[in-house]
Design an enzyme around this catalytic site. Structure first.
Site, PDB file in Angstrom:
ATOM      1  N   TYR A 273     -15.130 -12.103   0.141  1.00 18.34           N
ATOM      2  CA  TYR A 273     -15.881 -10.878  -0.126  1.00 18.34           C
ATOM      3  C   TYR A 273     -17.114 -11.155  -0.988  1.00 18.34           C
ATOM      4  CZ  TYR A 273     -11.960  -8.117   1.670  1.00 18.34           C
ATOM      5  OH  TYR A 273     -10.998  -7.556   2.473  1.00 18.34           O
TER       6      TYR A 273
ATOM      7  N   ASP B 150      -7.003  -2.532  -7.018  1.00 18.18           N
ATOM      8  CA  ASP B 150      -7.671  -3.156  -5.876  1.00 18.18           C
ATOM      9  C   ASP B 150      -7.784  -4.645  -6.126  1.00 18.18           C
ATOM     10  OD1 ASP B 150      -9.300  -2.302  -3.319  1.00 18.18           O
ATOM     11  OD2 ASP B 150     -10.458  -3.892  -4.288  1.00 18.18           O
TER      12      ASP B 150
ATOM     13  N   ARG C 153      -7.021  11.533  -5.195  1.00 20.06           N
ATOM     14  CA  ARG C 153      -8.270  10.811  -4.917  1.00 20.06           C
ATOM     15  C   ARG C 153      -9.471  11.752  -5.007  1.00 20.06           C
ATOM     16  NH1 ARG C 153     -12.524   9.493  -3.433  1.00 20.06           N
ATOM     17  NH2 ARG C 153     -13.218   7.887  -1.982  1.00 20.06           N
TER      18      ARG C 153
ATOM     19  N   ARG D 184       0.824  -1.213   0.000  1.00 20.70           N
ATOM     20  CA  ARG D 184       0.000   0.000   0.000  1.00 20.70           C
ATOM     21  C   ARG D 184       0.861   1.267   0.000  1.00 20.70           C
ATOM     22  NH1 ARG D 184      -3.907  -1.753   4.657  1.00 20.70           N
ATOM     23  NH2 ARG D 184      -5.123  -3.402   3.660  1.00 20.70           N
TER      24      ARG D 184
ATOM     25  N   ARG E 169      -3.344   6.340   1.337  1.00 17.16           N
ATOM     26  CA  ARG E 169      -3.926   7.481   2.052  1.00 17.16           C
ATOM     27  C   ARG E 169      -2.965   8.188   2.997  1.00 17.16           C
ATOM     28  NH1 ARG E 169      -9.145   4.660   4.530  1.00 17.16           N
ATOM     29  NH2 ARG E 169      -7.583   3.019   4.800  1.00 17.16           N
TER      30      ARG E 169
END
Length: 356
Positions: free
Chosen positions: A156, A79, A42, A29, A33
């Protein structure tokens, strides 16, 4: 158009257990963020999915950490849930809740309806981004492509989002295993096609993230997770344009199964922070390279502590080929970017020292 040779090939050499001048480092990652420039991009994109699907913006955020830090690899910004989204399950991201699916798979009939998506169609935005990033990197460092593992993707898809109890997926695993095996096989075929498309587009190494493999018992891990990662390893292009394409498998919470993971034929095994890297190396020997494995929360500490923890891991691995430094999972969003700079510089310093 031919692409330039790598100026920095430490990562590839380490994954192939070849000597390097220092320990290579990249961070799971690393485009994310914790970087203010990522947050600005973003906002520009409008949504997380729009950011993933815009090749220019995906390329921009992939390259952002390389402008700040002396990293030895780029990893494609994307992703793990791109494949389920391409299968038509209606992926969306609820604010503060993570990914969710509008149409989770709860029955055999629903599972049998889905097929393997063509990467050149519904996933073209990913391979277009790979191609653009490779051109923009201009041989600076290698580009890593990736996918989620079939088991992790299925959690998921069946749960409809993240889960703490895995009620539906584990219920299916025990009550109707044949149906789950059908889903996992479809996903394995999909991951093979997807990663091979990334390799053809320019990915120079690939990684499979088995984020939720560690929630399984040993027997169920082998049957429902590892077997399908093995199938993927067997189906991947291991060479492209005359270059070997290394494959890394990472099961979070998978320290008990390192030997079995290494037996799949992968080039490297990713480690979380719950196992000592010296123990891991003793167990797998010279069979595979190892990636890891600093606790991400160390990056909340001061510079001296970060340097000491980095030194500890590099010392424990020792003066052997085959170590890629990384965190034991993704970097946390509230980490100070300056602390990551301390880590990256420390890895190169101590990695060089142990070889000289």
């Amino acid at each position: 158009m031919s692409l330039p040779a790598l100026k920095n090939d430490r990562l590839i050499r380490a994954l192939l257990r070849q000597p390097t001048d220092t320990t290579p480092v990249w961070i799971m990652r690393q485009a994310g963020r914790y970087l203010p420039e990522y947050r600005e991009t973003r906002k520009q994109a409008g949504s997380f999915l729009d950011l993933c699907m815009n090749k220019e913006l995906a390329c921009e955020v992939t390259l952002q950490p390389l402008r700040r830090f002396n990293l030895d690899a780029a990893i494609l910004f994307s992703d793990i849930l791109t494949i389920p989204d391409a299968m038509g399950l209606g992926l969306y991201f609820a604010e503060g809740e993570g990914p969710k699916f509008e149409r989770p798979l709860r029955s055999a009939a629903e599972i049998k309806k889905i097929g393997v998506p063509d990467p050149s169609e519904k996933l073209r935005y990913v391979t277009d981004a790979v191609n653009l990033v490779r051109r923009e990197l201009d041989g600076q460092v290698p580009l890593i492509g990736f996918s989620g593992s079939p088991w992790t993707l299925s959690t998921y898809m069946v749960e409809g989002g993240g889960s703490k109890e895995y009620q539906y997926i584990k219920g299916m695993m025990y009550a109707d295993p044949g149906v789950l095996h059908h889903l996992l096989d479809t996903l394995a075929q999909s991951v093979i096609a997807y990663l091979n498309a990334q390799i053809e587009a320019g990915a120079q190494a690939v990684m499979i993230f088995d984020t939720w493999g560690g929630v399984l018992s040993p027997q169920m891990y082998g049957e429902f997770s590892l077997a399908y990662m093995h199938q993927i390893v067997d189906g991947l292009k291991r060479e492209h344009e005359g270059q070997i394409i290394p494959v890394t498998l990472f099961t979070k919470g998978g320290g008990a199964w390192l030997e079995a993971i290494a037996e799949t034929g992968c080039n490297a095994v990713g480690l979380d922070w719950t196992i000592g890297i010296d123990e891991a190396r003793q167990r797998v020997g010279e069979q595979v390279a190892l990636q890891g494995n600093l606790d991400p929360c160390v990056l909340y500490a001061d510079a001296d502590t970060i340097r000491a923890q980095v030194s500890n891991i590099i010392t424990r691995f020792g003066n052997h080929p085959g170590h890629v430094f990384n965190l034991g999972h993704g970097i946390h969003q509230h980490v100070d970017p300056d602390n990551l700079a301390v880590l990256v510089d420390a890895v190169h310093e101590f990695g060089h020292d142990i070889r000289n």
